[in-house]
Design a protein around this motif. Structure first.
Motif, mmCIF file in Angstrom:
data_model
loop_
_atom_site.group_PDB
_atom_site.id
_atom_site.type_symbol
_atom_site.label_atom_id
_atom_site.label_comp_id
_atom_site.label_asym_id
_atom_site.label_seq_id
_atom_site.Cartn_x
_atom_site.Cartn_y
_atom_site.Cartn_z
ATOM 1 N N VAL A 193 31.573 -18.965 -72.440
ATOM 2 C CA VAL A 193 31.405 -19.985 -73.488
ATOM 3 C C VAL A 193 32.151 -21.258 -73.105
ATOM 4 C CG1 VAL A 193 31.856 -20.525 -75.913
ATOM 5 C CG2 VAL A 193 31.069 -18.231 -75.274
ATOM 6 N N ASP A 194 33.366 -21.110 -72.578
ATOM 7 C CA ASP A 194 34.135 -22.277 -72.148
ATOM 8 C C ASP A 194 33.446 -23.001 -70.996
ATOM 9 O OD1 ASP A 194 36.164 -22.421 -73.926
ATOM 10 O OD2 ASP A 194 37.683 -21.475 -72.674
ATOM 11 N N ALA A 195 32.896 -22.227 -70.046
ATOM 12 C CA ALA A 195 32.233 -22.839 -68.892
ATOM 13 C C ALA A 195 31.036 -23.673 -69.332
ATOM 14 C CB ALA A 195 31.802 -21.760 -67.907
ATOM 15 N N GLY A 220 28.942 -28.602 -68.412
ATOM 16 C CA GLY A 220 27.569 -29.011 -68.719
ATOM 17 C C GLY A 220 27.097 -30.266 -68.029
ATOM 18 N N GLY A 221 27.964 -31.217 -67.749
ATOM 19 C CA GLY A 221 27.521 -32.482 -67.185
ATOM 20 C C GLY A 221 27.723 -32.635 -65.701
ATOM 21 N N ARG A 231 22.396 -34.498 -65.217
ATOM 22 C CA ARG A 231 23.256 -33.619 -66.005
ATOM 23 C C ARG A 231 23.320 -32.206 -65.443
ATOM 24 N NH1 ARG A 231 25.432 -34.520 -70.463
ATOM 25 N NH2 ARG A 231 25.250 -32.383 -71.155
ATOM 26 N N GLY A 232 22.346 -31.839 -64.595
ATOM 27 C CA GLY A 232 22.440 -30.523 -63.973
ATOM 28 C C GLY A 232 22.163 -29.393 -64.909
ATOM 29 N N GLN A 233 21.284 -29.601 -65.904
ATOM 30 C CA GLN A 233 21.037 -28.512 -66.836
ATOM 31 C C GLN A 233 19.546 -28.351 -67.038
ATOM 32 O OE1 GLN A 233 23.054 -29.418 -70.403
ATOM 33 N NE2 GLN A 233 25.063 -29.130 -69.546
ATOM 34 N N GLY A 234 19.108 -27.078 -67.092
ATOM 35 C CA GLY A 234 17.742 -26.771 -67.471
ATOM 36 C C GLY A 234 17.810 -26.012 -68.775
ATOM 37 N N ARG A 235 17.985 -26.703 -69.859
ATOM 38 C CA ARG A 235 18.371 -26.043 -71.106
ATOM 39 C C ARG A 235 17.313 -25.128 -71.696
ATOM 40 N NH1 ARG A 235 23.659 -25.682 -72.138
ATOM 41 N NH2 ARG A 235 24.691 -27.587 -71.528
#
Length: 359
Positions: free
Chosen positions: A283-285, A290-291, A352-356
């Protein structure tokens, strides 16, 4: 408007495989697409509305083409085709070509024992991100293939010479039980916690080859606590059940990444077994990383479950109970996942490096 479409399949042996035992494959397609499929010699007659007939014909022809290529068709493959839609499938690719295959399209992971294919759009995006990023997170409920696909990618990259070794790790945390003292040496004590990782490896590698690779330390399975102080270079590293890593353990693990390595972290926020009051490192990671460019986050939902169909229903029921608890203001809900977006709408690891919406 009801009508009939006739499809001809010249190889009667392949047609039998296409229909399945006691025509079970046809029954599966009929129930999903609301058509009737009748067998007449080497012909299949599809009866139903025009749109449904066209979709059924396309699906049957794609599955038959798969059989012509010598690839199996079972209930799981039919379910995958129904979810994702029939696609023109390319010839087999080498691991080198797979590393460059980040655009949309079918994906195959060829291991020594079997060919693994993502069965949902979320799983396809997840596999692409495992190849595209040096660090990737797979988060979602049980049965969605997070760890299985990660190990399959690792084996594919090891076979292809893209990494020198595979390192698989898990926190040695008991799932709500206290097992007490376990007899034996260190390996015998930790093996019960690592068994799911052994199961995945046994699916992809022959027993003798797996034993040899483990003896040579080219495949290593170890508890998370054993990672401290190491630098993991030229390796494919997987941390499974990451929701049971503490914040300090997670930071320690993520900073083990060395040159030429890739790291995959998988977990399910609804199955945290840490002592009450201890924050989950997963959860912390999510919150902290996230960015960061080069790190992808992929999410699964109950729609991506590829185990027994009841597993998806169980997850949906628990999610509904969590939602009700949140609505009442109770602090009991654990399994809250970001909503899935339409395929292709996710933000990838660039920027952002995310594939949400991914799985």
């Amino acid at each position: 408007m009801q009508g009939e479409t006739l499809l001809e399949f010249p190889d009667n042996r392949l047609l039998i495989e296409l229909c399945g035992p006691a025509d079970s494959h046809l029954a599966q397609i009929e129930a999903a697409l609301h058509v009737h499929i009748l067998r007449r010699g080497n012909l299949l007659a599809v009866v139903g509305p025009q749109a449904a007939r066209e979709e059924t014909a396309q699906l049957l022809q794609a599955l038959y083409a798969r059989l012509e290529q010598g690839r199996p068709v079972a209930a799981a493959e039919i379910d995958a085709a129904l979810r994702m839609g029939p696609e023109a499938e390319p010839a087999s690719r080498s691991p080198d070509e797979q590393l460059e295959m980040f655009s949309s399209g079918p994906i195959e992971l060829r291991t020594r024992k079997k060919t693994v294919e993502p069965r949902t759009e979320a799983q396809k995006d997840y596999v692409r991100n495992l190849f595209a990023n040096e660090m990737a997170f797979g988060i979602g409920p049980a049965g969605t293939g997070k760890t299985y696909l990660a190990v399959a990618v690792g084996v594919t990259m090891l076979i292809g010479g893209h990494v020198d070794r595979i390192i698989l790790s898990r926190p040695a945390v008991e799932a709500g039980e206290r097992l007490g003292f376990l007899p034996g040496d260190m390996k015998e004590k930790v093996d019960p916690y690592m068994q799911p990782l052994y199961d995945a490896l046994n699916d992809f590698l022959p027993g003798k080859q797996l034993a040899k690779l483990m003896e040579e330390k080219r495949i290593e399975i170890a508890p998370l606590a054993f990672m401290r102080g190491r630098t993991l270079s030229n390796a494919f590293v997987v941390l499974d059940e990451a929701q049971n890593a503490s914040t300090m353990q997670m930071k320690m693990f993520l900073t083990r990444l060395g040159e030429g390595s890739r790291m995959v972290i998988t977990g399910d926020r609804s199955q945290i077994d840490l002592p009450r009051g201890m924050q989950s490192g997963l959860v912390d990671a999510e919150r902290i990383l996230g960015g960061i460019k080069g790190i992808s986050f992929n999410y699964f939902t109950a729609k991506d479950v590829v185990r027994h169909h009841l597993v998806a229903r169980v997850i949906e029921a628990y999610d509904a109970a969590d939602a009700e608890a949140l609505a009442r203001g109770e602090d009991q809900a654990q399994g809250n996942y970001p909503p899935r977006r339409a395929p292709g709408s996710s933000v990838r690891s660039q920027g952002r490096g995310q594939g949400r919406d991914n799985g």
